[in-house]
Design an enzyme around this catalytic site. Structure first.
Site, PDB file in Angstrom:
ATOM      1  N   TYR A 222      -5.586   4.189  -8.715  1.00 41.04           N
ATOM      2  CA  TYR A 222      -4.442   4.901  -9.285  1.00 41.04           C
ATOM      3  C   TYR A 222      -3.764   5.715  -8.185  1.00 41.04           C
ATOM      4  O   TYR A 222      -4.434   6.290  -7.323  1.00 41.04           O
ATOM      5  CB  TYR A 222      -4.900   5.847 -10.390  1.00 41.04           C
ATOM      6  CG  TYR A 222      -5.448   5.171 -11.624  1.00 41.04           C
ATOM      7  CD1 TYR A 222      -4.671   4.286 -12.377  1.00 41.04           C
ATOM      8  CD2 TYR A 222      -6.743   5.449 -12.062  1.00 41.04           C
ATOM      9  CE1 TYR A 222      -5.177   3.687 -13.522  1.00 41.04           C
ATOM     10  CE2 TYR A 222      -7.248   4.860 -13.220  1.00 41.04           C
ATOM     11  CZ  TYR A 222      -6.471   3.980 -13.936  1.00 41.04           C
ATOM     12  OH  TYR A 222      -6.970   3.394 -15.074  1.00 41.04           O
TER      13      TYR A 222
ATOM     14  N   PHE B  56     -10.141   1.535 -12.821  1.00 39.06           N
ATOM     15  CA  PHE B  56      -9.728   1.913 -14.178  1.00 39.06           C
ATOM     16  C   PHE B  56     -10.180   3.311 -14.611  1.00 39.06           C
ATOM     17  O   PHE B  56      -9.751   3.800 -15.644  1.00 39.06           O
ATOM     18  CB  PHE B  56     -10.198   0.877 -15.224  1.00 39.06           C
ATOM     19  CG  PHE B  56      -9.581  -0.474 -15.046  1.00 39.06           C
ATOM     20  CD1 PHE B  56      -8.245  -0.698 -15.357  1.00 39.06           C
ATOM     21  CD2 PHE B  56     -10.331  -1.531 -14.549  1.00 39.06           C
ATOM     22  CE1 PHE B  56      -7.669  -1.945 -15.178  1.00 39.06           C
ATOM     23  CE2 PHE B  56      -9.759  -2.788 -14.370  1.00 39.06           C
ATOM     24  CZ  PHE B  56      -8.425  -2.992 -14.685  1.00 39.06           C
TER      25      PHE B  56
ATOM     26  N   HIS C 280      -4.463  -8.980 -18.065  1.00 41.27           N
ATOM     27  CA  HIS C 280      -4.745  -7.609 -17.639  1.00 41.27           C
ATOM     28  C   HIS C 280      -4.556  -6.656 -18.824  1.00 41.27           C
ATOM     29  O   HIS C 280      -3.720  -6.901 -19.702  1.00 41.27           O
ATOM     30  CB  HIS C 280      -3.788  -7.227 -16.505  1.00 41.27           C
ATOM     31  CG  HIS C 280      -4.163  -6.001 -15.761  1.00 41.27           C
ATOM     32  ND1 HIS C 280      -3.798  -4.736 -16.179  1.00 41.27           N
ATOM     33  CD2 HIS C 280      -4.890  -5.830 -14.628  1.00 41.27           C
ATOM     34  CE1 HIS C 280      -4.267  -3.851 -15.327  1.00 41.27           C
ATOM     35  NE2 HIS C 280      -4.945  -4.482 -14.384  1.00 41.27           N
TER      36      HIS C 280
ATOM     37  N   ASP D  24      -5.357  -1.900  -7.203  1.00 40.45           N
ATOM     38  CA  ASP D  24      -5.202  -0.650  -6.464  1.00 40.45           C
ATOM     39  C   ASP D  24      -5.944   0.490  -7.146  1.00 40.45           C
ATOM     40  O   ASP D  24      -6.083   0.478  -8.371  1.00 40.45           O
ATOM     41  CB  ASP D  24      -3.729  -0.214  -6.475  1.00 40.45           C
ATOM     42  CG  ASP D  24      -2.968  -0.720  -5.280  1.00 40.45           C
ATOM     43  OD1 ASP D  24      -3.558  -1.436  -4.466  1.00 40.45           O
ATOM     44  OD2 ASP D  24      -1.784  -0.388  -5.175  1.00 40.45           O
TER      45      ASP D  24
END
Length: 221
Positions: free
Chosen positions: A64, A75, A184, A62
């Site tokens: 943020y 990111f 992750h 997704d």
């Protein structure tokens, strides 16, 4: 979507019923609530990294969902926004791997401009509600982006972090391309294999082996 060299490669998607349903859904969401990123930034990954230049893919999930964070690159956050925990862990691994000091900001555009496609599998999200736009069609579109990249005759390095990203390995021909996968970088999982995975040096080694220039992973202040 602004015309880029991606358009002729993805044009078939824009004619599909799912695409029109997806656009109606996102437009309706924007009328009812706050959606991130802003409309002009939804396709920033494709605008900043042309298809012709793409040699690395970092795959997120997704955008943020906090105010002012998402700007269309996985990111990454805008300058002046606090560095999120996953990105802080990416920076920690970058320092461990290559000795690059943690930047004072979280904006990763410098990577995107070097051919690092920073793609989320879902390109929009409702404010404060992670996963709220899953299953609406974005995944079908971004899977096609990955297939188009996989069709490149030259080597591309795919960084797949976390279980959802690692499932996309099935879309990649590893006889031609290189997949570097791990846990992750989230604080919940980074200690389960992200730390110590050396994705940045391994990416440059894989590019060099194919006669391609390395990525300069340093981020200007």
């Amino acid at each position: 979507m602004t015309v880029t060299d991606w358009n002729p490669l993805l044009r078939g998607e824009f004619e599909q019923p799912y695409w029109h349903e997806l656009q109606r859904f996102v437009a309706d969401e924007r009328r009812k609530c706050t959606v991130f990123p802003s409309e002009p930034e939804v396709y920033a990954a494709l605008h900043l990294t042309p298809y012709a230049d793409t040699r690395v893919v970092i795959l997120g999930q997704d955008p943020y969902h906090g105010n002012g964070q998402a700007h269309g690159l996985c990111f990454s956050v805008q300058r002046g926004v606090a560095v999120p925990p996953s990105l802080a862990n990416i920076y920690a691994e970058l320092q461990s791997d290559l000795g690059i000091e943690r930047p004072a900001h979280g904006n990763l555009e410098a990577w995107a401009r070097q051919g690092v496609l920073m793609l989320n599998t879902c390109l929009t999200v409702r404010s404060g509600q992670a996963g709220s736009h899953h299953g609406k069609g974005w995944e079908r579109f971004t899977d096609q982006v990955l297939r188009v990249v996989d069709d490149k005759p030259t080597r591309v390095v795919f960084l797949l972090w976390g279980a959802p990203a690692r499932k996309k390995r099935a879309l990649i021909h590893t006889d031609r391309h290189v997949v570097i996968e791990s846990a992750h970088p989230s604080p919940l999982s980074a200690h389960n294999g992200f730390f110590g995975s050396r994705p940045f040096s391994r990416t440059n080694e894989a590019l060099a082996a194919a006669g391609l220039p390395p990525i300069d992973w340093r981020l200007p202040g």
